[in-house]
Design a protein around this motif. Structure first.
Motif, PDB file in Angstrom:
ATOM      1  N   ASP A 198      11.045  13.401  63.432  1.00  0.00           N
ATOM      2  CA  ASP A 198       9.945  13.318  62.480  1.00  0.00           C
ATOM      3  C   ASP A 198       8.730  14.055  63.050  1.00  0.00           C
ATOM      4  O   ASP A 198       8.211  13.703  64.112  1.00  0.00           O
ATOM      5  N   HIS A 222      12.993   5.529  59.323  1.00  0.00           N
ATOM      6  CA  HIS A 222      12.250   6.740  58.972  1.00  0.00           C
ATOM      7  C   HIS A 222      12.267   7.030  57.469  1.00  0.00           C
ATOM      8  O   HIS A 222      11.248   7.468  56.918  1.00  0.00           O
ATOM      9  N   VAL A 271      10.327  16.959  58.866  1.00  0.00           N
ATOM     10  CA  VAL A 271      11.287  16.724  59.957  1.00  0.00           C
ATOM     11  C   VAL A 271      11.717  18.063  60.542  1.00  0.00           C
ATOM     12  O   VAL A 271      11.643  19.115  59.894  1.00  0.00           O
ATOM     13  N   VAL A 306       8.314  13.276  54.053  1.00  0.00           N
ATOM     14  CA  VAL A 306       8.065  13.362  55.490  1.00  0.00           C
ATOM     15  C   VAL A 306       8.581  14.708  55.979  1.00  0.00           C
ATOM     16  O   VAL A 306       9.562  15.246  55.457  1.00  0.00           O
TER      17      VAL A 306
END
Length: 566
Positions: free
Chosen positions: A327, A253, A308, A306
């Motif tokens: 995620d 990730h 999360v 990203v």
């Protein structure tokens, strides 16, 4: 004095012995005389009788001053007199020629007395023997024996105890050291020693330790397998917000190896704009025991961001957080696209559609010149389609505002009866065109509510009732006050709703029949909007229906205790 007591005890014991023997001799001489009729046997009888009398007299003298002995001697003398009386009578009868067999009855009655005297003689001898054992000579001798035996016993006991202790220490300590060594091996993750052999408690304890160790190892193996192969990231964070452990999925990730993250501060991993909110969320989470969730942005090793979601709990016993990090980048992107779409619909689609609808209405009315009937008919159909599309857009915008909490409530005191009247007026033309009679059977109840939104709910439910009722039917609106809530019901005589759809019908785009959407009878958004509005008011909405027998849609609103009813 002690010598006199010892002498008396010896004489009493001797007298008892003589009396006992003399009674036996008397019995034998009587039996011998009955069979042989010899005078010599009678002589033996008389001698022993005289000895018994003398011994009994001597017993009386020796027993003087000793209550316990006197009592026994008295019993012995009394029983002896009875025995000698019966014996003398038997001898006289035998001398007269009687047979012994004829004397069975008297001798049988004599047996209890013989048993008693022998018992008392035995008890008296026992008493005197105990007296003799208490004499100074005997006591001194007994003490010597006791000291001798006690000394040897103590020596033997001490030696035995030392031998047993040495054996126990050597045997037990050696076996316990195996268990101690196994605990150290288990803590370091090394293989355990072979199980101890035997059925003793230590062997059983070692066996249980091996079983426990195997179970813990298996549980840890399964946990490690789950953590290592979990798609989401699993990690632990201490009270200083430093990462203690993290699963290998962080490489997939975020692009980091676990070793690159362990020991780093969590705020060094999250993106700049998420650092302070993350610190605040961790502090808040540490104050509660139920766990919680928060969202943030993480800066990956490739410098991309990203989104999360952190789901976890603070563990006071271990002084750390445990998190599952999911995620949600796709979800966040979809929400962004949805907002962009809603904005586009609101600004770039709704406005021109509204203008086009107005133009079509004016054209159908002849504002731009007379049109053939066929064109007017086509124009009105197009106008209806545009209105339906605008209504769908409005419903989408309303539902989006409700779900995001952007549609605020303006609560004022309102009479529900008046709101029902206003809602019926709003759909009256539609009801007349469908030959439906709408009846207001509600009561006057004052409730704190947002009038516009409740009217929207009533209009939606009334429109559905009219839409799906047969021509000439009635639609009724009624109210009831149940404890501290007001319940408004809209009853129709339509086709009804199957039981399995009662809950689903309040979700987006769900309709009883798929053909309803294709025929333009509904968009599938009206009931979800009603549900959101009612829930925002702190109420509930539901349905009671039997297919083929109509439906009753209802919603409840909380009312103040002082609310009045007319």
């Amino acid at each position: 004095m002690e010598l006199k007591i010892e002498t008396r005890a010896k004489r009493i014991s001797a007298d008892c012995e003589n009396i006992y023997k003399s009674y036996l001799q008397i019995e034998r001489s009587i039996r011998a005389f009955s069979s042989e009729r010899a005078e010599s046997h009678l002589s033996v009888y008389r001698v022993n009788r005289a000895e018994i009398s003398q011994a009994l007299e001597d017993l009386k003298k020796q027993a003087e001053g000793n209550r316990s002995v006197s009592t026994l001697v008295g019993q012995i003398v009394s029983e002896g007199e009875i025995i000698m009386s019966v014996a003398e009578s038997a001898v006289e009868k035998l001398k007269g020629g009687s047979e012994l067999s004829s004397l069975t009855g008297p001798f049988a009655s004599l047996q209890p007395h013989i048993d008693n005297i022998f018992r008392d003689l035995k008890e008296l001898r026992k008493l005197q023997n105990s007296t003799l054992s208490l004499s100074p000579e005997r006591q001194q001798e007994n003490r010597k024996k006791q000291r001798f035996l006690l000394g040897w016993g103590l020596c033997l006991s001490t030696i035995s105890a030392l031998l047993v202790t040495l054996f126990f220490l050597k045997f037990v300590t050696a076996r316990l050291s195996v268990i101690v060594d196994n605990t150290a091996r288990f803590e370091r993750g090394h293989a355990l020693s072979e199980p101890l052999v035997g059925t003793d408690e230590i062997a059983m304890l070692d066996a249980r330790f091996h079983e426990m160790a195997e179970q813990i190892i298996e549980i840890k193996r399964k946990e490690r397998t789950v953590v290592d192969h979990a798609f989401d990231i699993i990690c632990s964070v201490d009270g200083g917000n430093r990462i203690l452990s993290i699963s290998p999925s962080c490489l997939r990730h975020w692009g980091f190896e676990p070793d690159e993250l362990i020991g780093r501060r969590l705020i060094d991993v999250v993106a700049e704009e998420s650092r302070q909110p993350t610190v605040n969320a961790l502090a808040a989470l540490q104050q509660i025991n139920t766990g919680g969730e928060f969202e943030s942005s993480v800066l990956t090793k490739m410098k991309s961001v990203v989104s999360v979601q952190w789901s976890g709990q603070w563990m006071p016993e271990e002084a750390c957080f445990y998190f599952v990090v999911h995620d949600i980048s796709e979800r966040v992107e979809l929400e962004r696209m949805k907002k962009d779409f809603i904005g586009m619909v609101s600004h770039d689609l709704k406005t021109p559609l509204t203008s086009l609808s107005g133009f079509m209405e004016l054209m159908a009315m002849g504002s731009y010149g007379a049109l053939p009937v066929a064109v007017i008919d086509r124009t009105r159909r197009a106008e209806n389609s545009l209105r339906r599309l605008i209504r769908l857009i409005n419903n989408l915008l309303d539902l989006e505002k409700l779900e995001e909490g952007k549609m605020q409530l303006t609560l004022i005191e309102q009479d529900i009866y008046q709101l029902v009247e206003m809602s019926i007026d709003a759909i009256s033309e539609f009801a007349r065109s469908n030959s439906i009679n709408v009846l207001n059977e509600s009561e006057s109840v004052v409730v704190s509510l947002d009038a516009d939104q409740i009217i929207q709910v009533l209009v939606n439910l009334l429109s559905n009732a009219v839409k799906f009722s047969p021509k000439g039917a009635d639609v009724k609106v009624s109210t009831t006050v149940d404890l501290e809530r007001l319940v408004v019901s809209i009853q129709d005589n339509g086709r009804g709703v199957p039981q399995e759809l009662h809950a689903e019908i309040f979700t987006r785009y769900k309709q009883v029949l798929a053909a309803d959407g294709k025929s333009g009878r509904g968009t599938g958004l009206g009931l979800p909007i009603c549900k959101r509005i009612i829930e925002n008011h702190g109420g509930q909405i539901g349905l009671e229906s039997v297919p083929g027998k109509g439906s009753t849609f209802w919603f409840s609103l909380p009312i103040a205790k002082e609310a009045s009813t007319d």
